[in-house]
Motif scaffolding. Structure first.
Motif, PDB file in Angstrom:
ATOM      1  N   ALA A 274       0.780  -1.306  -0.169  1.00 27.57           N
ATOM      2  CA  ALA A 274      -0.020  -0.200  -0.051  1.00 27.57           C
ATOM      3  C   ALA A 274       0.964   1.225   0.019  1.00 27.57           C
ATOM      4  CB  ALA A 274      -1.014  -0.136   1.217  1.00 27.57           C
ATOM      5  N   VAL A 275       1.951   1.101   0.747  1.00 27.73           N
ATOM      6  CA  VAL A 275       3.020   2.529   0.660  1.00 27.73           C
ATOM      7  C   VAL A 275       3.468   2.856  -0.751  1.00 27.73           C
ATOM      8  CG1 VAL A 275       5.140   3.221   1.858  1.00 27.73           C
ATOM      9  CG2 VAL A 275       3.659   2.012   3.147  1.00 27.73           C
ATOM     10  N   LEU A 276       3.639   1.506  -1.293  1.00 27.80           N
ATOM     11  CA  LEU A 276       4.178   1.513  -2.781  1.00 27.80           C
ATOM     12  C   LEU A 276       3.119   1.910  -3.831  1.00 27.80           C
ATOM     13  CD1 LEU A 276       6.545  -1.489  -2.391  1.00 27.80           C
ATOM     14  CD2 LEU A 276       7.240   1.086  -2.623  1.00 27.80           C
ATOM     15  N   GLY A 277       1.722   2.230  -3.234  1.00 26.24           N
ATOM     16  CA  GLY A 277       0.824   2.436  -4.406  1.00 26.24           C
ATOM     17  C   GLY A 277       0.212   1.304  -4.954  1.00 26.24           C
ATOM     18  N   LEU A 278       0.448   0.232  -4.320  1.00 26.80           N
ATOM     19  CA  LEU A 278       0.082  -0.995  -4.870  1.00 26.80           C
ATOM     20  C   LEU A 278      -1.205  -1.599  -3.658  1.00 26.80           C
ATOM     21  CD1 LEU A 278       3.361  -2.884  -5.497  1.00 26.80           C
ATOM     22  CD2 LEU A 278       1.893  -1.845  -7.350  1.00 26.80           C
ATOM     23  N   ALA A 279      -2.174  -1.018  -4.107  1.00 31.22           N
ATOM     24  CA  ALA A 279      -3.115  -1.021  -2.867  1.00 31.22           C
ATOM     25  C   ALA A 279      -4.027  -2.203  -2.686  1.00 31.22           C
ATOM     26  CB  ALA A 279      -4.161   0.249  -2.944  1.00 31.22           C
TER      27      ALA A 279
END
Ligand code: GLU
Ligand code: ZN
Length: 301
Positions: A274-279
């Motif tokens: 999620a932090v990497l935008g892979l939610a």
């Protein structure tokens, strides 16, 4: 047959074994693993234990177990920097031979004193900008233990600020001479510093892409400079977002970020993603890693 040089990708995760992995370091581990997979590349793990005083016994194996629990398996056996000091020594000797590195006898007190007499009290984090006191003296080893510093003022090689490009942050500049000063490559106790070890190892291991936490971005100009001095290639850099604790500070071993429990690997991975935008949430680790690799291939810089 070897793939053509421009399509070769070697990435790495390089934890310092000062404690187990926490939510913040997992983001860097996952990002570097996914980026390597997305590029069809290799992913290495290097244990950065040059600073033996900070090394916590057993933390290296704990980190490797945590990575394995997350399905993040290196493509070659991990290496330990504590076993590679000969490489760092050789690089230092090369720099001394070129006149790029010099011995320094200054204590922290000496540096503070010199800076105060020059009316400079500004410090950078906890490091003082080295005023260059020993640059033009030739200290010898028989004067007692010497630290070895890298010159940052070699005009022909260092025309002003060092520039580098981050895949996320874009073009970055730092005037290393003014903002950092001649920095230490080997401490007086004979220990190679992080800057020297990381540059030597990234080159020795053929690393083409460095993916690591944003807190390390500030070291990059020094590393690019050191690469230039040693005639080594500069990898591509991507500094990933930091995970902030509830107090708004970056998670780190220093503020006792919680160690990840291998039993909760999937939940921890989902959080890092999620932090990497892979939610997306996934219900198994292999499924999650496969889906994120696809997404990374499509979305990442
Ligand atoms: N060993 C460093 C750390 O854990 C990271 C080095 C790097 O990725 O360049 O903070
Ligand atoms: Zn000095």
């Amino acid at each position: 047959m070897e793939p053509p040089a421009e399509s070769r990708y070697v990435g790495r995760f390089a934890p310092s074994p000062t404690g187990p992995l926490h939510a913040g370091s997992l983001v860097a581990a996952l990002a570097s693993w996914l980026d390597a997979r997305a590029h069809g590349g290799q992913w290495l793990v290097r244990i950065e234990d040059v600073d033996t005083a900070r090394t916590v016994p057993g933390a290296d194996h704990q980190i490797l177990q945590q990575l394995a629990a997350c399905g993040l398996h290196p493509d070659a056996p991990p290496v330990w920097q504590s076993q590679r000091s000969r490489l760092y020594q050789a690089a230092l000797q090369q720099l001394i031979g070129l006149g790029h590195a010099y011995g320094c006898t200054c204590s922290r007190k000496d540096i503070e004193h010199t800076r105060a007499t020059q009316g400079q009290t500004r410090s950078r984090h906890t490091e003082l900008v080295y005023p260059g006191t020993c640059r033009n003296t030739s200290h010898r080893n028989n004067e007692g233990p010497l630290a070895w510093r890298l010159r940052t003022d070699i005009g022909a090689l260092a025309p002003g600020p060092i520039a580098w490009t981050d895949r996320q942050l874009g073009r970055q500049h730092q005037d290393v001479e003014r903002q950092v000063g001649d920095f230490v490559l080997q401490r007086a106790d004979g220990c190679a510093t992080y800057q020297l070890a990381v540059v030597v190892d990234d080159a020795a291991q053929g690393v083409t892409h460095v993916v690591r936490g944003h807190d390390l971005a500030d070291n990059t100009a020094r590393q690019v400079w050191l690469q230039a001095c040693l005639g080594l290639p500069t990898p591509q850099y991507w500094h990933t977002p930091l995970v902030l604790g509830s107090n708004g500070e970056k998670l780190s071993k220093q503020n006792r970020a919680q160690a990840l429990d291998p039993a909760h690997a999937l939940a921890d991975l989902n959080q890092a993603a999620a932090v990497l935008g892979l939610a997306h949430q996934h219900s198994s680790i292999p499924q999650a890693l496969a889906a994120w690799t696809q997404a990374a291939r499509a979305q990442w810089p």
